[in-house]
Design an enzyme around this catalytic site. Sequence first.
Site, PDB file in Angstrom:
ATOM      1  N   GLU A  90       0.840  -1.210   0.000  1.00 51.43           N
ATOM      2  CA  GLU A  90       0.000   0.000   0.000  1.00 51.43           C
ATOM      3  C   GLU A  90       0.868   1.250   0.000  1.00 51.43           C
ATOM      4  O   GLU A  90       0.534   2.262  -0.627  1.00 51.43           O
ATOM      5  CB  GLU A  90      -0.967   0.007   1.191  1.00 51.43           C
ATOM      6  CG  GLU A  90      -1.931  -1.179   1.244  1.00 51.43           C
ATOM      7  CD  GLU A  90      -2.669  -1.435  -0.059  1.00 51.43           C
ATOM      8  OE1 GLU A  90      -2.885  -0.479  -0.836  1.00 51.43           O
ATOM      9  OE2 GLU A  90      -3.027  -2.609  -0.322  1.00 51.43           O
ATOM     10  N   HIS A 124       3.301   6.292  -5.599  1.00 55.68           N
ATOM     11  CA  HIS A 124       2.784   6.597  -6.938  1.00 55.68           C
ATOM     12  C   HIS A 124       1.889   7.842  -6.854  1.00 55.68           C
ATOM     13  O   HIS A 124       1.922   8.715  -7.719  1.00 55.68           O
ATOM     14  CB  HIS A 124       1.985   5.385  -7.426  1.00 55.68           C
ATOM     15  CG  HIS A 124       1.890   5.254  -8.915  1.00 55.68           C
ATOM     16  ND1 HIS A 124       1.161   4.254  -9.509  1.00 55.68           N
ATOM     17  CD2 HIS A 124       2.410   5.979  -9.933  1.00 55.68           C
ATOM     18  CE1 HIS A 124       1.250   4.371 -10.828  1.00 55.68           C
ATOM     19  NE2 HIS A 124       2.002   5.406 -11.108  1.00 55.68           N
TER      20      HIS A 124
END
Length: 643
Positions: A436, A442
Amino acid sequence: MKQHDIEINAIVNNPQAPTFENTIVALEKSGSLLMKVGAPLYNLLSSESNDELQKIAEKISPLTTEHSNSIRLNEKLFTRIKAVNDQKDKLKLTPEQQMLLKDTYDGFARNGANLSDADKATYRELSKEINLLTLQYGQNVLKETNKYSLLITDRALLNGLPADFLDLLASNAKKAGKTGWVLDLKATCYGPFMKYADNRDLRHELYMAYNTKCMLGGEFDNTENVRKIANLRLKIANLLGYKSYADYELVDRMAENKTKVYDLLNKLLAAYKPVAEKEYADVQAYANKKGAYFAVQPWDWSYYSEKLKDEKFAINDEMLKPYFELEHVKKGVFGLASRLYGIKFTKNTKIPVYNPEVDAYDVTDEKGNFLAVLYTDFHPRDGKRAGAWMNDFKPQWMDGKTDSRPQITIVMNFTRPTSTKPALLTYDEVKTFLHEFGHSLHGMLTRCTYQSLSGTAVYRDFVELPSQLMENWASEKEFLDGFAVHYKTGEKIPAELIQKIKDSENFNVAYACIRQLSFCYLDMAWHTIEKPFTGDVISNEKQAMASTQVLPVVANTSMSPTFSHIFSGGYAAGYYSYKWAEVLDADAFSVFAKNGIFDKKTAESFRKNILEKGGTEHPMTLYKRFRGQEPTIDALLRRNGVK
Ligand SMILES: [Zn+2]
């Protein structure tokens, strides 16, 4: 929604000729108020829900569906978009602008905006039909699963089961007002039972019940639905100008087309099948040694595999947990991002949070510039759903010189600390955290102009690269040595233990791969048909999966009637993406492995070419810029020890 409608009307009624700016960008920017309100609502529904919020969501949800449909079906709006798209070659757009135009145009065209009025009506009919059918399919699976229960009153039949699992079965019985133990077909029961139950007849019985769900007639039978859904999807694809449903689905994927999907599946099959056969022979030999004078059947596989694994590696969660205190792991994971990308995390108690357990961090880059807000939410609570996920409260976008930074959240369900023990994670939970956190990088490091292309807004078979990549560090000694110390003694995690983790992760890995491949082939078989399917569902399935068979085939069982991922979830012609992403993450990590797992240059290249770029260009273009070539399966084979 009213505000959004006003903005849409302004675009539609603009007296000026349609341009990229006054139509595509204007549409991109519209609805910001709705998003600002919607993001917190939907985030809280997952992580901090209550009756009031749920009531609001039930009321809002049909309204937002209708709202977005009214935009999708707005013909005047599409006429303007189409006008811009028609002149796209003359517009001198940047790659990011080209992508935005393509996404906008496709979003309408793929939902029938280009069709004649008669075909539009057909499309709407087919969509309605398929929505109903897929819903019904999913409910049938659920109902058929819940229908089954088997009461056991003789404790001796349950030999081999762990104590806490027996407790669960006993509480199942209690809930049903019975005395004894109740077996069912839910994941919490079926998986552990097949792994631990000594009684072979009962394993067989449960296996047959599980693998004949929704196919033996009766009100929840899905066999006909499989045929209907596959054929309806073919019709929709044909109507929109595609030969098969897979052709339609794969256009907006890194894989691009079915040839490339099959190419990957076939390569993996060739590499893993001989190893899987060897694994089967090993488990068979072990079973024989334990006095089993029969060929190991699917209902024996988990049972003997588990015993063999225990004997070979003697490793379990309890041995590792003392080294993974949450506070230490946090330091390790944040520290990894600091080493790779030079970013810093500073807790900021002034930022409001939705629950006192949530922490908010200011994330800054190496020069101290503000990058993002990161929220972390680690423990289970009432009102939080199960699982782990990353999401944003606000995406990143740029407007002129303004770079509006994102607000990201990662949510988990790790066992909370007690008065005597800190929160200790299992090895899988450490990997979940890294996973996660990889998604959050990202989201946090992104630098895009348009929010609909920024951060994790990428093609579906590309989105798991940044997350799965991070999992690779979990078994690296150099990484673990930095934080994984015993919470009581301060002793470093022993090197043999790390090696055992690596070895046990690869136990029967080829069989697991082949099994995944069998699902991929089945998915592709149902979605590459180019003529309506009228044959027998089960024999079509057996044929599609034949090349992947390692365990003996069991007649009169079938997967298709309960394959919810593809027949009622979003994975139609997309099941391959699990394997695709694994190949990618192993291939990408091999660059780190070669240059050093903390190598700044490699990290910088991954950041510049992939993490910053979101969905602004085709993922293969981005990937090749980082890697210098297209991905190959070699690194995955090496990681799995099959080469
Ligand atoms: Zn993920």
